[in-house]
Design a protein around this motif. Sequence first.
Motif, PDB file in Angstrom:
ATOM      1  N   LEU A  64      21.567 -30.912 -21.876  1.00 44.45           N
ATOM      2  CA  LEU A  64      22.565 -31.746 -22.571  1.00 44.45           C
ATOM      3  C   LEU A  64      21.942 -32.864 -23.398  1.00 44.45           C
ATOM      4  O   LEU A  64      22.595 -33.435 -24.266  1.00 44.45           O
ATOM      5  CB  LEU A  64      23.538 -32.363 -21.549  1.00 44.45           C
ATOM      6  CG  LEU A  64      24.544 -31.382 -20.923  1.00 44.45           C
ATOM      7  CD1 LEU A  64      25.217 -31.997 -19.717  1.00 44.45           C
ATOM      8  CD2 LEU A  64      25.580 -30.935 -21.947  1.00 44.45           C
ATOM      9  N   ASN A  65      20.697 -33.194 -23.126  1.00 41.49           N
ATOM     10  CA  ASN A  65      20.053 -34.293 -23.846  1.00 41.49           C
ATOM     11  C   ASN A  65      18.933 -33.757 -24.733  1.00 41.49           C
ATOM     12  O   ASN A  65      17.887 -33.314 -24.249  1.00 41.49           O
ATOM     13  CB  ASN A  65      19.500 -35.304 -22.825  1.00 41.49           C
ATOM     14  CG  ASN A  65      18.780 -36.448 -23.493  1.00 41.49           C
ATOM     15  OD1 ASN A  65      18.593 -36.468 -24.717  1.00 41.49           O
ATOM     16  ND2 ASN A  65      18.360 -37.415 -22.687  1.00 41.49           N
ATOM     17  N   ASP A  66      19.166 -33.812 -26.002  1.00 40.85           N
ATOM     18  CA  ASP A  66      18.218 -33.289 -26.980  1.00 40.85           C
ATOM     19  C   ASP A  66      16.816 -33.888 -26.794  1.00 40.85           C
ATOM     20  O   ASP A  66      15.809 -33.226 -27.035  1.00 40.85           O
ATOM     21  CB  ASP A  66      18.771 -33.639 -28.372  1.00 40.85           C
ATOM     22  CG  ASP A  66      18.188 -32.727 -29.418  1.00 40.85           C
ATOM     23  OD1 ASP A  66      17.886 -31.578 -29.083  1.00 40.85           O
ATOM     24  OD2 ASP A  66      18.019 -33.187 -30.564  1.00 40.85           O
ATOM     25  N   GLU A  95      29.221 -25.861 -20.444  1.00 37.87           N
ATOM     26  CA  GLU A  95      30.223 -24.921 -20.974  1.00 37.87           C
ATOM     27  C   GLU A  95      31.243 -25.662 -21.845  1.00 37.87           C
ATOM     28  O   GLU A  95      31.765 -25.106 -22.790  1.00 37.87           O
ATOM     29  CB  GLU A  95      30.954 -24.180 -19.836  1.00 37.87           C
ATOM     30  CG  GLU A  95      30.027 -23.504 -18.813  1.00 37.87           C
ATOM     31  CD  GLU A  95      29.437 -22.160 -19.277  1.00 37.87           C
ATOM     32  OE1 GLU A  95      29.946 -21.586 -20.247  1.00 37.87           O
ATOM     33  OE2 GLU A  95      28.437 -21.719 -18.655  1.00 37.87           O
ATOM     34  N   THR A  96      31.535 -26.921 -21.534  1.00 41.12           N
ATOM     35  CA  THR A  96      32.526 -27.658 -22.325  1.00 41.12           C
ATOM     36  C   THR A  96      31.868 -28.598 -23.334  1.00 41.12           C
ATOM     37  O   THR A  96      32.299 -28.689 -24.471  1.00 41.12           O
ATOM     38  CB  THR A  96      33.431 -28.491 -21.394  1.00 41.12           C
ATOM     39  OG1 THR A  96      32.593 -29.235 -20.499  1.00 41.12           O
ATOM     40  CG2 THR A  96      34.368 -27.603 -20.602  1.00 41.12           C
ATOM     41  N   GLU A  97      30.806 -29.277 -22.934  1.00 39.97           N
ATOM     42  CA  GLU A  97      30.247 -30.315 -23.809  1.00 39.97           C
ATOM     43  C   GLU A  97      29.418 -29.772 -24.968  1.00 39.97           C
ATOM     44  O   GLU A  97      29.108 -30.496 -25.898  1.00 39.97           O
ATOM     45  CB  GLU A  97      29.425 -31.316 -22.984  1.00 39.97           C
ATOM     46  CG  GLU A  97      30.334 -32.116 -22.065  1.00 39.97           C
ATOM     47  CD  GLU A  97      29.601 -33.168 -21.257  1.00 39.97           C
ATOM     48  OE1 GLU A  97      28.549 -33.656 -21.696  1.00 39.97           O
ATOM     49  OE2 GLU A  97      30.095 -33.487 -20.168  1.00 39.97           O
ATOM     50  N   LEU A  98      29.050 -28.517 -24.895  1.00 37.84           N
ATOM     51  CA  LEU A  98      28.246 -27.967 -25.994  1.00 37.84           C
ATOM     52  C   LEU A  98      29.066 -27.026 -26.881  1.00 37.84           C
ATOM     53  O   LEU A  98      28.511 -26.288 -27.699  1.00 37.84           O
ATOM     54  CB  LEU A  98      27.012 -27.237 -25.442  1.00 37.84           C
ATOM     55  CG  LEU A  98      26.010 -28.117 -24.689  1.00 37.84           C
ATOM     56  CD1 LEU A  98      24.852 -27.275 -24.160  1.00 37.84           C
ATOM     57  CD2 LEU A  98      25.476 -29.239 -25.578  1.00 37.84           C
ATOM     58  N   LEU A  99      30.386 -27.103 -26.720  1.00 39.22           N
ATOM     59  CA  LEU A  99      31.259 -26.202 -27.484  1.00 39.22           C
ATOM     60  C   LEU A  99      31.048 -26.307 -28.994  1.00 39.22           C
ATOM     61  O   LEU A  99      31.137 -25.324 -29.717  1.00 39.22           O
ATOM     62  CB  LEU A  99      32.729 -26.502 -27.166  1.00 39.22           C
ATOM     63  CG  LEU A  99      33.319 -25.768 -25.959  1.00 39.22           C
ATOM     64  CD1 LEU A  99      34.773 -26.188 -25.748  1.00 39.22           C
ATOM     65  CD2 LEU A  99      33.213 -24.265 -26.129  1.00 39.22           C
ATOM     66  N   TYR A 105      23.106 -21.691 -26.977  1.00 38.01           N
ATOM     67  CA  TYR A 105      22.425 -20.748 -26.071  1.00 38.01           C
ATOM     68  C   TYR A 105      20.913 -20.703 -26.290  1.00 38.01           C
ATOM     69  O   TYR A 105      20.191 -20.107 -25.510  1.00 38.01           O
ATOM     70  CB  TYR A 105      23.054 -19.350 -26.161  1.00 38.01           C
ATOM     71  CG  TYR A 105      23.234 -18.818 -27.557  1.00 38.01           C
ATOM     72  CD1 TYR A 105      24.405 -19.032 -28.255  1.00 38.01           C
ATOM     73  CD2 TYR A 105      22.208 -18.095 -28.166  1.00 38.01           C
ATOM     74  CE1 TYR A 105      24.576 -18.544 -29.544  1.00 38.01           C
ATOM     75  CE2 TYR A 105      22.369 -17.605 -29.457  1.00 38.01           C
ATOM     76  CZ  TYR A 105      23.552 -17.841 -30.146  1.00 38.01           C
ATOM     77  OH  TYR A 105      23.696 -17.352 -31.421  1.00 38.01           O
ATOM     78  N   HIS A 106      20.441 -21.344 -27.367  1.00 46.61           N
ATOM     79  CA  HIS A 106      18.990 -21.430 -27.583  1.00 46.61           C
ATOM     80  C   HIS A 106      18.357 -22.637 -26.880  1.00 46.61           C
ATOM     81  O   HIS A 106      17.136 -22.740 -26.796  1.00 46.61           O
ATOM     82  CB  HIS A 106      18.670 -21.551 -29.083  1.00 46.61           C
ATOM     83  CG  HIS A 106      18.759 -20.262 -29.819  1.00 46.61           C
ATOM     84  ND1 HIS A 106      17.846 -19.253 -29.672  1.00 46.61           N
ATOM     85  CD2 HIS A 106      19.675 -19.806 -30.711  1.00 46.61           C
ATOM     86  CE1 HIS A 106      18.188 -18.236 -30.443  1.00 46.61           C
ATOM     87  NE2 HIS A 106      19.294 -18.547 -31.075  1.00 46.61           N
ATOM     88  N   PHE A 107      19.184 -23.562 -26.415  1.00 49.27           N
ATOM     89  CA  PHE A 107      18.634 -24.822 -25.914  1.00 49.27           C
ATOM     90  C   PHE A 107      17.678 -24.620 -24.727  1.00 49.27           C
ATOM     91  O   PHE A 107      16.626 -25.238 -24.662  1.00 49.27           O
ATOM     92  CB  PHE A 107      19.759 -25.794 -25.501  1.00 49.27           C
ATOM     93  CG  PHE A 107      20.551 -26.350 -26.666  1.00 49.27           C
ATOM     94  CD1 PHE A 107      20.345 -25.914 -27.969  1.00 49.27           C
ATOM     95  CD2 PHE A 107      21.521 -27.322 -26.454  1.00 49.27           C
ATOM     96  CE1 PHE A 107      21.079 -26.419 -29.037  1.00 49.27           C
ATOM     97  CE2 PHE A 107      22.263 -27.839 -27.515  1.00 49.27           C
ATOM     98  CZ  PHE A 107      22.043 -27.380 -28.807  1.00 49.27           C
ATOM     99  N   LEU A 108      18.056 -23.760 -23.789  1.00 48.80           N
ATOM    100  CA  LEU A 108      17.187 -23.546 -22.621  1.00 48.80           C
ATOM    101  C   LEU A 108      15.835 -22.977 -23.068  1.00 48.80           C
ATOM    102  O   LEU A 108      14.778 -23.456 -22.652  1.00 48.80           O
ATOM    103  CB  LEU A 108      17.856 -22.601 -21.614  1.00 48.80           C
ATOM    104  CG  LEU A 108      16.976 -22.187 -20.434  1.00 48.80           C
ATOM    105  CD1 LEU A 108      16.689 -23.384 -19.512  1.00 48.80           C
ATOM    106  CD2 LEU A 108      17.630 -21.061 -19.623  1.00 48.80           C
ATOM    107  N   ALA A 109      15.890 -21.965 -23.931  1.00 49.89           N
ATOM    108  CA  ALA A 109      14.646 -21.349 -24.430  1.00 49.89           C
ATOM    109  C   ALA A 109      13.772 -22.400 -25.100  1.00 49.89           C
ATOM    110  O   ALA A 109      12.550 -22.449 -24.881  1.00 49.89           O
ATOM    111  CB  ALA A 109      14.984 -20.223 -25.404  1.00 49.89           C
ATOM    112  N   LEU A 132      28.057 -19.515 -21.063  1.00 44.42           N
ATOM    113  CA  LEU A 132      26.903 -20.055 -21.788  1.00 44.42           C
ATOM    114  C   LEU A 132      25.616 -20.031 -20.953  1.00 44.42           C
ATOM    115  O   LEU A 132      24.533 -19.782 -21.494  1.00 44.42           O
ATOM    116  CB  LEU A 132      27.209 -21.492 -22.250  1.00 44.42           C
ATOM    117  CG  LEU A 132      26.087 -22.215 -22.987  1.00 44.42           C
ATOM    118  CD1 LEU A 132      25.626 -21.437 -24.224  1.00 44.42           C
ATOM    119  CD2 LEU A 132      26.536 -23.621 -23.383  1.00 44.42           C
ATOM    120  N   ALA A 133      25.722 -20.259 -19.653  1.00 42.81           N
ATOM    121  CA  ALA A 133      24.511 -20.257 -18.822  1.00 42.81           C
ATOM    122  C   ALA A 133      23.858 -18.872 -18.836  1.00 42.81           C
ATOM    123  O   ALA A 133      22.633 -18.752 -18.967  1.00 42.81           O
ATOM    124  CB  ALA A 133      24.837 -20.698 -17.389  1.00 42.81           C
TER     125      ALA A 133
END
Length: 255
Positions: A64-66, A95-99, A105-109, A132-133
């Motif tokens: 959630l934090n860039d 699921e809600t805050e990144l709508l 979906y690339h953030f984890l990678a 999303l997870a």
Amino acid sequence: MKTIAICNNKGGVGKTTICFCLAGALAELGKKVLAVDMDQQGSLSSSFLPANNDLQCTVADVILNDQASIREAILKTNFKNIDLVPSNLTLGRIETELLSERDAYHFLADKLEEIKSEYDVILLDSPPNLGLASWSVLTAADGVIIPLEAQDYSVKGTGFVHGLIQKVRRRANPNLKILGYVINRYDGRRRIEQDFKAMIEKHLEGTVFKQDLKDSVKYVEAVTLGKPITFLAPKSEQAEAIRSICREVIHAQKL
Ligand SMILES: Nc1ncnc2c1ncn2[C@@H]1O[C@H](COP(=O)(O)OP(=O)(O)OP(=O)(O)O)[C@@H](O)[C@H]1O
Ligand SMILES: [Mg+2]
């Protein structure tokens, strides 16, 4: 090839148990493993950290934090060679805050990229849904292991996860490989399970792990007592089965 997702939208098929025990088998071979809990139920985290209810930083905080680094969330476990990125209910926030983030979906990678070279294997546990997870996990993975049970509903359900894999391949991760389906909780004494196993092997030709996992309380003990089966009962047939799955993974992934 080192990031492996354990994924199936069906609940309770053994994703977390396999992730936890596979981490143990890989660590036993001297592989440096990072286990990432991408399920808000936090079961993998509870198994690795039975006494820790107060997580300072979870995978959700990082996603959630860039500006956050995944290093902030990495914890040592009680096992040499196994680190953990934990999760808890706060993961539901992604699921809600990144709508409004088109490529969330690339953030984890992206976050894993920073530490990838420090591990031999990264194992990603996923939740029992296709949100999303799960997208994030499949986008970050090189290969995916799909646990299933030798039952009618479980077999039919593989269509959903397979559909998601196809979508992820088209949009985010063209090289995502199906490492294989693991038949879990197999009771070979039951005719109906033998029939389903034969059906699965025919239907999913060439992608089913040779080794299945028997239905056994030893696996339940492993996750409950917080010790992967290869550490809890190193000489047991259950530990041997996990080692055999581990060898198949190493072979397929060239780890
Ligand atoms: N081979 C097995 N034999 C006996 N019990 C098992 C086996 N594998 C898993 N279990 C038990 O089944 C339950 C579900 O397993 P697990 O939590 O690994 O599934 P999951 O797919 O991660 O579930 P969820 O979808 O809720 O995340 C747990 O209580 C676990 O201990
Ligand atoms: Mg689970």
